[in-house]
Design an enzyme around this catalytic site. Structure first.
Site, PDB file in Angstrom:
ATOM      1  N   LYS A  63     -42.585  30.725   7.030  1.00  0.00           N
ATOM      2  CA  LYS A  63     -42.736  31.656   8.155  1.00  0.00           C
ATOM      3  C   LYS A  63     -41.427  31.793   8.932  1.00  0.00           C
ATOM      4  O   LYS A  63     -40.996  32.909   9.255  1.00  0.00           O
ATOM      5  CB  LYS A  63     -43.867  31.182   9.084  1.00  0.00           C
ATOM      6  N   THR A  64     -40.789  30.681   9.236  1.00  0.00           N
ATOM      7  CA  THR A  64     -39.515  30.734   9.951  1.00  0.00           C
ATOM      8  C   THR A  64     -38.448  31.424   9.107  1.00  0.00           C
ATOM      9  O   THR A  64     -37.656  32.224   9.621  1.00  0.00           O
ATOM     10  CB  THR A  64     -39.058  29.314  10.324  1.00  0.00           C
ATOM     11  N   ASP A 108     -42.617  30.696  17.437  1.00  0.00           N
ATOM     12  CA  ASP A 108     -43.339  29.805  16.533  1.00  0.00           C
ATOM     13  C   ASP A 108     -44.543  29.211  17.270  1.00  0.00           C
ATOM     14  O   ASP A 108     -44.512  29.035  18.489  1.00  0.00           O
ATOM     15  CB  ASP A 108     -42.405  28.697  16.055  1.00  0.00           C
ATOM     16  N   THR A 157     -50.020  28.424  12.664  1.00  0.00           N
ATOM     17  CA  THR A 157     -50.745  27.673  11.643  1.00  0.00           C
ATOM     18  C   THR A 157     -52.236  27.695  11.917  1.00  0.00           C
ATOM     19  O   THR A 157     -53.020  27.200  11.111  1.00  0.00           O
ATOM     20  CB  THR A 157     -50.262  26.210  11.612  1.00  0.00           C
ATOM     21  N   ARG A 216     -41.172  23.575   1.558  1.00  0.00           N
ATOM     22  CA  ARG A 216     -40.478  22.577   2.389  1.00  0.00           C
ATOM     23  C   ARG A 216     -40.606  21.196   1.779  1.00  0.00           C
ATOM     24  O   ARG A 216     -39.638  20.415   1.741  1.00  0.00           O
ATOM     25  CB  ARG A 216     -41.048  22.583   3.809  1.00  0.00           C
TER      26      ARG A 216
END
Length: 348
Positions: A63-64, A108, A157, A216
């Protein structure tokens, strides 16, 4: 000796270097990538600011990275903040009032923003205007303040915790799914090239297969396997070396780590497979209930090793088999039509 802060900063620098910079380089999420490309290129052709974008999905899915790519594709700077950091409406007004036209604002964990700031954001997203309240009590005055057109990229999330009015103000909403092994292999090989790590196809597949469907985690495991290869071997990451390294770091063949196995082990050995409440299960492994619920449970449920029911957490037959244990005759059979309830959250 490297301090913890310095090591963390180095990890962040490495993670930033591994992030793709363009949509074309972004691996996976094909439907989201195609839809987002249309939104951005259409806005560029019209010379307008794109619609606001909401990205939902689990941690570590990109997402980032997508927020950074959006800014890069638009040729605009990126302003980064987070929901928990905006405690008051004034905090948000301070950010919005300094945005330049076309700038991208990334928030975020947007679902954790304070309610007063959230209500201010409604007007900012729709009308590019905020009302700044000066004074207190009956003498308070609302001063309208115009802000430059901008694009908000929100990430969450917990999409279910977003209020309807906020969700409705996003012109493009995308849910990011977990990645398949083939996609993760591509990511692992790409990251290995950037890190100058020699890795075989079998080694990349081994790392990808234990990455819980998350880029990640794949990149983190690759760095740990690289360390093992450099110190205890010739630096080449093969399948056998990857297995040995991940065994050392307590990541098993299905991607379960120490916490995952501790939760399953307690559920099976101490409670006979359940049902058992979340709080009791968390105490048995020495963790907070939120840690078990947010960190361990989603992956265990997704792997079909644990079920959440109205009566509590229950281990599935696959969990007994994975830990090599024989279920007792009285072990509950998880997965029946009337037991399963993903939304249930029994605490006791």
């Amino acid at each position: 000796m490297v301090s913890g802060d310095a090591e963390s900063a180095e990890e962040q620098v490495i993670e930033a270097a591994l992030r793709p910079k363009k949509l074309d380089d972004f691996v996976g999420q094909d439907r989201v990538r195609e839809q987002l490309s249309l939104v951005l290129h259409s806005a560029l052709r019209r010379g307008r600011t794109p619609d606001h974008v909401l990205l939902s999905g689990g941690p570590g899915l990109g997402k980032t990275t997508l927020a950074m790519i959006i800014a890069a594709e638009l040729g605009q700077p990126l302003r980064v903040s987070s929901g928990p950091a905006i405690e008051r409406a004034g905090d948000l007004a301070a950010i919005l009032s300094t945005l330049q036209e076309g700038e991208v604002l990334f928030l975020d964990e947007i679902h954790r923003m304070a309610r007063p700031a959230e209500e201010m954001l409604y007007m900012a997203m729709e009308d590019f205007r905020v009302d700044v309240v000066v004074g207190k009590g009956p003498g308070a005055t609302a001063i309208p303040l115009d802000i430059a057109p901008f694009t908000l990229v929100g990430a969450t999330t917990r999409a279910g915790m977003l209020p309807g009015p906020l969700r409705d103000r996003f012109g493009f909403v995308a849910h990011m799914d977990f990645y398949g092994p083939a996609e993760l292999e591509v990511i692992v090989r790409r990251s290995a090239r950037l890190l100058d790590v020699e890795i075989t196809d079998e080694g990349a597949a081994e790392v990808a297969g234990r990455s819980r469907g998350t880029p990640r985690i794949a990149n983190r495991l690759l760095r740990r396997v690289r360390d093992y290869a450099e110190v205890r071997a010739d630096g080449v990451v093969t399948e056998e070396l990857a297995k040995a390294a991940l065994r050392l770091y307590e990541v098993d063949e299905r991607g379960l780590d120490r916490l995952d196995r501790a939760v399953l082990g307690a559920l099976l050995r101490k409670f006979g497979g359940g049902p058992v409440g979340l709080s009791t299960l968390a105490v048995s492994v020495g963790e907070e209930p939120e840690t078990v619920e947010v960190v361990a449970e989603p992956f265990l449920v997704r792997q079909g090793l644990l079920a959440r029911t109205p009566r509590g957490r229950i281990a599935t037959p696959a969990a007994w088999a994975h830990l090599g244990l024989t279920p007792p005759p009285t072990a509950p059979l998880a997965g029946t039509l009337f037991d399963l309830d993903e939304e249930a959250d029994p605490q006791q």
